[in-house]
Design a protein around this motif. Sequence first.
Motif, short mmCIF file in Angstrom:
data_model
loop_
_atom_site.label_atom_id
_atom_site.label_comp_id
_atom_site.label_asym_id
_atom_site.label_seq_id
_atom_site.Cartn_x
_atom_site.Cartn_y
_atom_site.Cartn_z
N TYR A 136 0.86 -1.18 0.00
CA TYR A 136 0.00 0.00 0.00
C TYR A 136 0.90 1.24 0.00
CZ TYR A 136 -3.73 -3.24 1.23
OH TYR A 136 -4.63 -4.28 1.24
N LYS A 137 0.75 2.06 -1.05
CA LYS A 137 1.59 3.24 -1.20
C LYS A 137 0.72 4.50 -1.15
CE LYS A 137 5.08 0.89 -4.04
NZ LYS A 137 6.23 1.12 -3.13
N LEU A 138 1.23 5.51 -0.45
CA LEU A 138 0.57 6.81 -0.33
C LEU A 138 1.16 7.77 -1.36
CD1 LEU A 138 -1.28 8.86 1.10
CD2 LEU A 138 0.56 9.22 2.75
N TYR A 139 0.31 8.32 -2.22
CA TYR A 139 0.73 9.26 -3.26
C TYR A 139 0.38 10.68 -2.82
CZ TYR A 139 1.63 5.41 -6.51
OH TYR A 139 2.12 4.29 -7.12
N LEU A 140 1.39 11.56 -2.77
CA LEU A 140 1.22 12.95 -2.38
C LEU A 140 1.47 13.85 -3.58
CD1 LEU A 140 3.20 12.82 0.97
CD2 LEU A 140 0.72 12.62 0.68
N GLY A 141 0.52 14.75 -3.85
CA GLY A 141 0.62 15.63 -4.99
C GLY A 141 1.76 16.62 -4.86
N PRO A 142 2.09 17.33 -5.95
CA PRO A 142 3.24 18.26 -5.93
C PRO A 142 3.06 19.43 -4.99
CG PRO A 142 1.98 18.44 -7.98
CD PRO A 142 1.43 17.26 -7.28
N GLN A 143 1.80 19.75 -4.60
CA GLN A 143 1.58 20.89 -3.72
C GLN A 143 1.80 20.57 -2.24
OE1 GLN A 143 -0.52 19.28 -5.58
NE2 GLN A 143 -2.65 19.52 -4.99
N ALA A 144 2.06 19.31 -1.91
CA ALA A 144 2.24 18.90 -0.52
C ALA A 144 3.63 19.28 -0.03
CB ALA A 144 2.03 17.40 -0.37
N GLN A 145 3.68 19.90 1.16
CA GLN A 145 4.95 20.25 1.78
C GLN A 145 5.34 19.22 2.84
OE1 GLN A 145 6.79 23.05 0.79
NE2 GLN A 145 5.26 23.03 -0.84
N ARG A 146 4.40 18.92 3.71
CA ARG A 146 4.60 17.91 4.76
C ARG A 146 3.31 17.11 4.90
NH1 ARG A 146 6.89 22.57 6.87
NH2 ARG A 146 9.14 22.45 7.34
N TYR A 147 3.43 15.99 5.56
CA TYR A 147 2.23 15.18 5.78
C TYR A 147 2.38 14.40 7.08
CZ TYR A 147 4.19 10.54 5.00
OH TYR A 147 4.89 9.36 5.15
N GLN A 148 1.25 13.99 7.61
CA GLN A 148 1.19 13.11 8.78
C GLN A 148 0.05 12.13 8.54
OE1 GLN A 148 0.65 15.06 12.51
NE2 GLN A 148 0.53 13.17 13.70
N ALA A 149 0.36 10.82 8.59
CA ALA A 149 -0.64 9.80 8.28
C ALA A 149 -0.71 8.80 9.40
CB ALA A 149 -0.31 9.10 6.96
N SER A 150 -1.92 8.36 9.73
CA SER A 150 -2.14 7.31 10.72
C SER A 150 -3.18 6.34 10.16
CB SER A 150 -2.61 7.91 12.05
OG SER A 150 -3.83 8.60 11.89
N ILE A 151 -2.89 5.07 10.32
CA ILE A 151 -3.79 4.03 9.82
C ILE A 151 -5.03 3.97 10.70
CG2 ILE A 151 -4.07 1.57 9.37
CD1 ILE A 151 -1.12 1.44 8.71
N ARG A 152 -6.18 4.15 10.08
CA ARG A 152 -7.44 4.14 10.83
C ARG A 152 -8.05 2.75 10.86
NH1 ARG A 152 -12.59 8.13 9.52
NH2 ARG A 152 -13.99 7.35 11.15
N LYS A 153 -7.94 2.02 9.77
CA LYS A 153 -8.51 0.67 9.72
C LYS A 153 -7.66 -0.18 8.79
CE LYS A 153 -12.81 -1.87 8.92
NZ LYS A 153 -14.22 -1.78 8.47
N LEU A 154 -7.18 -1.33 9.32
CA LEU A 154 -6.37 -2.23 8.52
C LEU A 154 -7.24 -3.06 7.59
CD1 LEU A 154 -3.95 -3.49 11.30
CD2 LEU A 154 -3.34 -2.02 9.39
#
Length: 617
Positions: free
Chosen positions: A176-194
């Motif tokens: 599972y890969k997270l794709y971030l667009g060119p306008q993203a500077q930083r991100y924080q992700a947490s898995i909500r449901k496996l």
Amino acid sequence: MRTSLKSIVLLIIGIFVSTSLCGQDIQVKASAPNQVGVGQSFRLTYTSNERISSVDVPKTNAFTLLSGPQTSSSSSMQIINGQMTSNSTYSWTYIMQADKEGTFDIPGAIVNIKGKGVRSNSVRIQVIASSSQQTQQGNNQRQSTQNQTFDKNDFFIKANVSNTNPYVEEQVIIQYKLYLGPQAQRYQASIRKLPSSTGFWTYDLNDKEAEPARTTETINGKKYTVMDLYAVAVFPQKTGKLSISPLEVQTIVQVVMQQQQRSNNPWDVFFNDPFFGGGRVQNIELELKSNPVTLNVKELPKNKPADFSGLVGNFTMKASLSRNKLSTDNATNFSITISGNGNLQHIEAPEITFPSDFDVHEPNIMDNIQKGANGVSGSRTFEYVIIPRNPGAFVIPQAFFSYYDKTKKQYVSLSTDEISLKVEKGKGQAGQYYSSSNKKNVQIIGTDIRYIKTTDTQLKTKHNAFFLTPLYWLLLFLPFIGFVLFVILLRKQIENKKNIAKIKDKKASKLARKRLLKAEKYMKSGNNEQFYIEISQALWGYISDKFHIPLVELSLDTTRRKLEERNLKPELIDECMNVLNQCEYERFAPASDTTAQMLYDMSFRFITAIENEIKKM
């Protein structure tokens, strides 16, 4: 006299005041937003001036506990007029979600501090209709004053599957890969449901201590930052179309918004360009879901070998003996190691017919499993302890193992070489030995010929007759009585063995407690990964055996349905589901702060509560 009486009164008052102040030292406060929207997540925080051991969060029908707790602490120190004072604050935060509209109270929680339970205040929250329309209106207003470069479609999760048409027991890697667009500077992700599924044996491939891999990828002319979010290896256990639910992630993305302000100053236009760090930084919260995964599982080709293991992959096998020369008063270790890529935990011990002169114990199984981006690999070793009883030259026969090699598109059979073992007579056994196969009779050398007795012998007549006495009749019928009892017990044992479900039901609690003891050893040694594996296997194995659920059909929905069919209390069912959810969350989500000891205690209480409830029925 008055002075003494006054001193006693002052001492009693001082003790009472100090006791009252000590009782008021511990303070606990619950806090949450006064108003939220339906479906909106919010933070429920419990704060105390003393370190919190645990929080018993009350359950309500209006809110759902999504994750937590997240623990934090802060301290401050002040020096006023030469006097130093310090204050500490400890917080436990839970992420909740409002389920329906109305005004609801969250009752006070029992907070465990220094071995005591302190009740917090209750919290009243007003839940209004979904605020998505209000949020959209606010976004429209902001869009009218500024030129946004943010596009929600530039942020998504993609599940990459190594093979969508595998065989039964063939390894499939899902990344599972997270794709971030060119306008993203930083991100924080947490898995909500496996992802959840039925009909698979799974391995978690994530390294909780390593930083996620970061790459770039260009799609339709746009350059994306790609983060490796989650990876799992699955082994289908049955044929047909099998589905895996999406991975759900809650993400906060920081983007730069370019202000739409017209100015006659050319320097404003220059420095307002996002390339030079211009514009306004905004945090945007997104809830992302990956695409679901569907596998069309095929049946293995026919003409399977007689000793087929049922596995698919690439394996090797070797056998070894710790020493091939020993005496009858010693032991040796015989090991068979099967290595390769595949579902190693499903490898069973090969069938070996050892010489009848050997005492062979059940094998000790040792796993050496590596998990990474390329899937599951490693080895499984079966170690036998062999104790020879007779001297001689012996041969340990070959062991066989077969599997299906997809690359070669054929079944492959492996075998070990025969191993010779020479056994010599041990000390203290010079005069006697025996054979379990009756090849030789027991020998007593030096005592088999006795001399004729030459001294006078006095013979006496025995008057007590044994014939027809009560003891005679008892001994006469005792074999028949014993035979009848043996037949009855044998039939009962055969019937019990036929009822496999009943046997598993009786042994479910015992096996689960053994795994909990093993998990406790891992916890004390600091091996958290093996601890979570043992806890998970203890809980799911107990549910499978206790409620007669096949391993391939185990899921949270199946478990809830079985518990409801047994007419267990709804509160107990909810608590059981919470324990299972927490266990899976702790095993696969590294962001949780729940301690191993808390998870161990929850699992132990879960099994004990189920056993007590079933005994009452």
